[in-house]
Each structure stands twice: as structure tokens, then as C-alpha cells.
Motif scaffolding. Sequence first.
Motif, PDB file in Angstrom:
ATOM      1  N   LEU A  76       4.470  18.474   0.257  1.00 50.56           N
ATOM      2  CA  LEU A  76       3.117  18.219   0.758  1.00 50.56           C
ATOM      3  C   LEU A  76       2.529  19.440   1.466  1.00 50.56           C
ATOM      4  CD1 LEU A  76       3.591  14.617   2.192  1.00 50.56           C
ATOM      5  CD2 LEU A  76       2.255  15.249   0.200  1.00 50.56           C
ATOM      6  N   TYR A  91       1.915  11.295   4.251  1.00 44.30           N
ATOM      7  CA  TYR A  91       0.509  11.421   3.873  1.00 44.30           C
ATOM      8  C   TYR A  91      -0.352  10.360   4.581  1.00 44.30           C
ATOM      9  CZ  TYR A  91      -3.579  10.674   0.841  1.00 44.30           C
ATOM     10  OH  TYR A  91      -4.845  10.465   0.368  1.00 44.30           O
ATOM     11  N   ARG A  96       6.015  17.361 -11.764  1.00 43.72           N
ATOM     12  CA  ARG A  96       5.123  18.460 -12.144  1.00 43.72           C
ATOM     13  C   ARG A  96       5.862  19.787 -12.215  1.00 43.72           C
ATOM     14  NH1 ARG A  96      -0.395  17.600  -8.584  1.00 43.72           N
ATOM     15  NH2 ARG A  96      -0.711  15.430  -9.154  1.00 43.72           N
ATOM     16  N   HIS A 125       0.837  -1.215   0.000  1.00 44.33           N
ATOM     17  CA  HIS A 125       0.000   0.000   0.000  1.00 44.33           C
ATOM     18  C   HIS A 125       0.869   1.263   0.000  1.00 44.33           C
ATOM     19  CE1 HIS A 125      -3.690   2.211   0.610  1.00 44.33           C
ATOM     20  NE2 HIS A 125      -3.174   2.843   1.645  1.00 44.33           N
ATOM     21  N   GLU A 170       2.380   1.551  -3.541  1.00 42.49           N
ATOM     22  CA  GLU A 170       1.416   2.004  -4.555  1.00 42.49           C
ATOM     23  C   GLU A 170       1.215   3.509  -4.465  1.00 42.49           C
ATOM     24  OE1 GLU A 170      -2.082  -0.379  -3.980  1.00 42.49           O
ATOM     25  OE2 GLU A 170      -0.981  -2.185  -4.568  1.00 42.49           O
ATOM     26  N   ASN A 171       1.075   3.994  -3.245  1.00 48.44           N
ATOM     27  CA  ASN A 171       0.925   5.446  -3.064  1.00 48.44           C
ATOM     28  C   ASN A 171       2.192   6.176  -3.492  1.00 48.44           C
ATOM     29  OD1 ASN A 171      -1.703   6.445  -1.658  1.00 48.44           O
ATOM     30  ND2 ASN A 171      -1.241   4.472  -0.719  1.00 48.44           N
ATOM     31  N   LYS A 224       4.161  20.791  -5.691  1.00 46.91           N
ATOM     32  CA  LYS A 224       3.593  21.043  -4.379  1.00 46.91           C
ATOM     33  C   LYS A 224       2.112  20.722  -4.404  1.00 46.91           C
ATOM     34  CE  LYS A 224       4.411  24.550  -0.861  1.00 46.91           C
ATOM     35  NZ  LYS A 224       5.692  24.083  -0.362  1.00 46.91           N
ATOM     36  N   VAL A 225       1.678  19.933  -3.432  1.00 48.94           N
ATOM     37  CA  VAL A 225       0.254  19.646  -3.291  1.00 48.94           C
ATOM     38  C   VAL A 225      -0.163  20.028  -1.868  1.00 48.94           C
ATOM     39  CG1 VAL A 225       0.171  17.807  -5.015  1.00 48.94           C
ATOM     40  CG2 VAL A 225       0.795  17.255  -2.669  1.00 48.94           C
ATOM     41  N   PRO A 226      -1.442  20.366  -1.669  1.00 48.76           N
ATOM     42  CA  PRO A 226      -1.827  20.922  -0.371  1.00 48.76           C
ATOM     43  C   PRO A 226      -2.194  19.891   0.700  1.00 48.76           C
ATOM     44  CG  PRO A 226      -3.614  21.166  -1.940  1.00 48.76           C
ATOM     45  CD  PRO A 226      -2.533  20.431  -2.650  1.00 48.76           C
ATOM     46  N   ALA A 227      -1.849  18.623   0.498  1.00 48.29           N
ATOM     47  CA  ALA A 227      -2.349  17.556   1.372  1.00 48.29           C
ATOM     48  C   ALA A 227      -2.055  17.760   2.862  1.00 48.29           C
ATOM     49  CB  ALA A 227      -1.798  16.219   0.914  1.00 48.29           C
ATOM     50  N   ILE A 232       4.789  22.530 -10.864  1.00 50.08           N
ATOM     51  CA  ILE A 232       4.745  23.000  -9.470  1.00 50.08           C
ATOM     52  C   ILE A 232       4.705  21.758  -8.591  1.00 50.08           C
ATOM     53  CG2 ILE A 232       3.377  24.239  -7.739  1.00 50.08           C
ATOM     54  CD1 ILE A 232       2.426  26.081  -9.995  1.00 50.08           C
ATOM     55  N   GLU A 265       4.949  10.972  -9.356  1.00 52.06           N
ATOM     56  CA  GLU A 265       4.443  11.822 -10.442  1.00 52.06           C
ATOM     57  C   GLU A 265       4.439  13.292 -10.017  1.00 52.06           C
ATOM     58  OE1 GLU A 265       1.470  14.390 -11.722  1.00 52.06           O
ATOM     59  OE2 GLU A 265       0.828  12.986 -10.170  1.00 52.06           O
ATOM     60  N   PHE A 286       4.356   5.449  -5.756  1.00 52.54           N
ATOM     61  CA  PHE A 286       4.455   5.594  -7.210  1.00 52.54           C
ATOM     62  C   PHE A 286       3.614   6.778  -7.698  1.00 52.54           C
ATOM     63  CE2 PHE A 286       6.140   1.190  -7.254  1.00 52.54           C
ATOM     64  CZ  PHE A 286       7.268   1.448  -8.018  1.00 52.54           C
ATOM     65  N   SER A 287       2.474   7.003  -7.055  1.00 54.29           N
ATOM     66  CA  SER A 287       1.657   8.156  -7.438  1.00 54.29           C
ATOM     67  C   SER A 287       2.326   9.462  -7.018  1.00 54.29           C
ATOM     68  CB  SER A 287       0.276   8.068  -6.796  1.00 54.29           C
ATOM     69  OG  SER A 287      -0.364   6.877  -7.183  1.00 54.29           O
ATOM     70  N   PHE A 288       2.981   9.431  -5.860  1.00 54.58           N
ATOM     71  CA  PHE A 288       3.657  10.650  -5.401  1.00 54.58           C
ATOM     72  C   PHE A 288       4.870  10.980  -6.278  1.00 54.58           C
ATOM     73  CE2 PHE A 288       1.238  10.049  -1.459  1.00 54.58           C
ATOM     74  CZ  PHE A 288       0.831  11.358  -1.260  1.00 54.58           C
TER      75      PHE A 288
END
Lengths: 180, 309
Positions: free
Chosen positions: B70, B300, B35, B21, B24-25, B39-42, B37, B31, B27-29
Motif C-alpha cells: 500500500l 486502507y 499484478r 465490507h 469485499e474490499n 504496489k498501489v499508492p493508497a 507491480i 487482485e 477480495f479486491s486487494f
Amino acid sequence: MAKDFRLMGEKEISSIINKMALEVLKSKENIENTAFIGIIKRGDIIAKRVAEIVEKRENLKIPIGKIDINLYRDDLSIIDYHPQVFSTDIGFDLNDKIIYLFDDVFFTGRTIRSALNEIMDFGRPKKIYLYVLINRVSAELPIKPDFSGSDLSIPKNRIVNVKLKEIDSEDEITLVKEDN
Amino acid sequence: MNWSRRHLLSIEELSKDEIDHILENAFSFKEVLLRPIKKVPALRGKTVVNLFFEPSTRTLVSFSLAEKHLSADSVNVSASSSSVKKGETLLDTAKNIESMKTDMVVIRHSSAGAAKFLAERLESNVINAGDGTHEHPTQALLDFMTIKETHKDFRNLKVLILGDILHSRVARSLMWGFMKYKTEVTLCAPPTLMPLYLNDFNVKVEHDIDKAIKDKDVIYILRMQLERQEKGLFPSLREYIKDFSMTYERFQTIRKKSIIMHPGPINRGVELDGTVADSKESVILEQVTNGVAVRMAILYLLNGGKNNE
């Protein structure tokens, strides 16, 4: 035991997809400057299906992207478990593009708010349209779809379940029976 | 799966599903790192303290970047510049920092169990960034992620861990993880650098490096902790290189699709030849990139809502 109520089947869904494609073609926007983005998990499938029709008619390739909005949710500090994150994939420059954003069900508008914020982190599109299969007409934010296949006014605790062949083995939209 | 852990203390405590788990997460991070930018607001509004009581470049920078990507706010504390120098205990330092209303603590410490000790006493989520010779779970996770990029099936994998296994917390974390996947693991080291705890693990031991490297898919080389030489654990550096170094000559005998890994920092020319480290078989820099993604995934997942109450 009450059964789930079937709202739409394959025929009805395919008819909405066709209408979406026609609407895109009818619009006065420059189709060559257009890109589609679908919200994971089913909006991306809808985007692909609509794109196939438009591409055939216009004989061009439409850039398609998909986004996972989980990292932009406004309830991350409240919900029990942080949901699994899927990869966003926007492989084109979306600055000054006309974006069609696709999702299966429009509900509170919060998913779309997240999606809009995420898209803006990738660039500055010229315009964004929102296309959905079902609009539950219960927005909690001043956001509404530009196109919806069907408007549905139902209590907030009811669940609309969308299945699409590509991941669910059939095309079907159901109103899940109440839990009690 | 629903992730319900509040702390990441070891690989030993994780199930195979939990490791999957995280990966899997992660691998998405990864990406997110590509980017425009990054930076994501999580984790907006969350505060993370990086308590590093041992020197570190890679891990500290990696955690700091993960936190920033994050949108968490982070503070770094190192032993040399803190009140630890004045005799403050670990618990007092941590409790005082937590009183400033922090949400997560990343700790590196020379004592095994330091992270667990804090996890049992603090309200914050605790992440083990290396505790003595016990474990270094985020390193093992980023290693698993890197291996997954070339070898999906861990069950039919042959892994060699080479070098100073005795002092390596990375080796322990890797062994715990590979055991859950039922991966075939071979260890190769001088007898004096081979630990006694091996009964806990289902691993093979091979003291002849030339035999050991032949049929492996993954060759994981550990840093030779040079400070150990003084303790008489091996006679001379030259002798170590002769018997246990991944030299260019040895590198030419490995399987075609093998990958070379190292947790860094590398002692070029000691445990690993410079040319081998820079070869196309080496995924060492990929490990470093994946480190940021894995740490983002962990931050996260641990910081889920109600689990923190």
C-alpha cells in the motif's frame, strides 16, 4: 419541486457508442494491436458495448480490461471515508498496445490521472486514447478526452448522473437538480 | 457502507455488515497481489509501526507486506530488541514511538486488552494483531475470507473448531464472527482445554472427535500449544494424538467437500497429520495469501481521511 433535467436517453447514448466504435475503426491504428480498458463502474460497460460493435465489423476479439482507480486517488488522505475498492482486471499484456480508455463523464481529469498511473503499473502501452460520453470541460489538470459524445459547460456543483442498463436498469443521462 | 472505525480491536465489536465490507474490499486487494507491480499508492506518506511483543512470523510478515504493497512506510519493533527489555512500560514505548509522528500502530501483546489500552491513549489508528488469549481479529477475517471462497453462505455452514480452544485467541475471534452469521459451530477438545466462557456463545460441544468431524463443511484445527503439556492439561502427547488429532485415518471419514484449516504454525503429526495438511482439501496456504489481502483492506479502511482528525 424541480425535476432532474434529462440530457439523453437510450437512443442518444447508443448513437454515441456507435460513433465511438466508428472513430476506433476509422483511426489509423492497427486494430489487432488494440485493447480497451474501462474505468469502473460505467466505463467498463461502455468499453464492452463499443467492443461488441468493433468486433462484429472486424471479426476479431478485442481484449477488454477494467480498472478501479480508488487506490490511486489523490484525495485519499482528505476524504471522509475511504471508498470501497473493486477489482481491477487487466488480463492481457498491455506493453506496446494501443489502449482506448473509456469513462462515462470527464470532469476534473483527476480520475483519468489516477487511471493513467494505474495503467502504467501494468506495463507500457504504445499510446492511450481517452473516450467519454460527456465532457464537462472543466479540467483541473492538463488532460482532455480524445473523443466525447457531448461537451457540457455547467457549474462545478452540478451533478451529471449516468445510468446504464447493465447496472441501472435503463440508459439515461440526467443533470441532477440543484440542492436547495 | 461508510466505514467509520478508527481501530480494529476485536471481532466482537464488529457488525456483520462491517465484516462483509472488510471482506469485499479484501477480495479486491487480492487482485493487487497478482499484478506485475504489487504496489498501489493508497497509503503513500503514512507510517505504520508494527509493535510485536510476542514472537510471530506469519502475522508480522503479512502485515509488513500489506503495508509495503500500500506504499506505507513501516517499522518493526520487537520486545526482545527494544527498551521494553530495560523496563519501559507499554504506554511509554508506544507514546515515544508516536512522538516520531507515526500514523498507525499494529500491536501484538501477551496481555488481553493491550490493543484497546493503546487505542484509548494514542492518536494513531490501532490494529490488534493478537492480544493474549482475548482475540486475533485479522486471523479470523482472513479465515472468513478463505471460507467464502468455497462456501458463500455462512448461514448453512457447519464448522468444527478442534484442539486447544482454551488458550486460543483465534477460536474466540472465530466464534464471535460465526455467531454474527448464525453459523453452526461445534467445538471439540479435551475437557481441560475447553474454556468456561462458552455461555456467551451459541456453540455445540462434542468430545468425541470421530463423531465431531463427520458432517462438517469446515474443520478448523488449532495448534496444540505444546508448552501447555507441562501444566498437566493433558496426560501425554501420544494420548492427545489418539483422541484429538486429525490423523489420515480420520481424514478419510470427513465429508467430500470439507475444507481443512489451520492458523499455523502447524505441529505436524500432533494436531494435524502432514499428509492431511498437504492434501487438496487443505486451504492452509490460501489462508496465508488471504492474510495479506485482508490486512491491506484493514489498513486502507482504517486510514480514512477526516476520521483521523
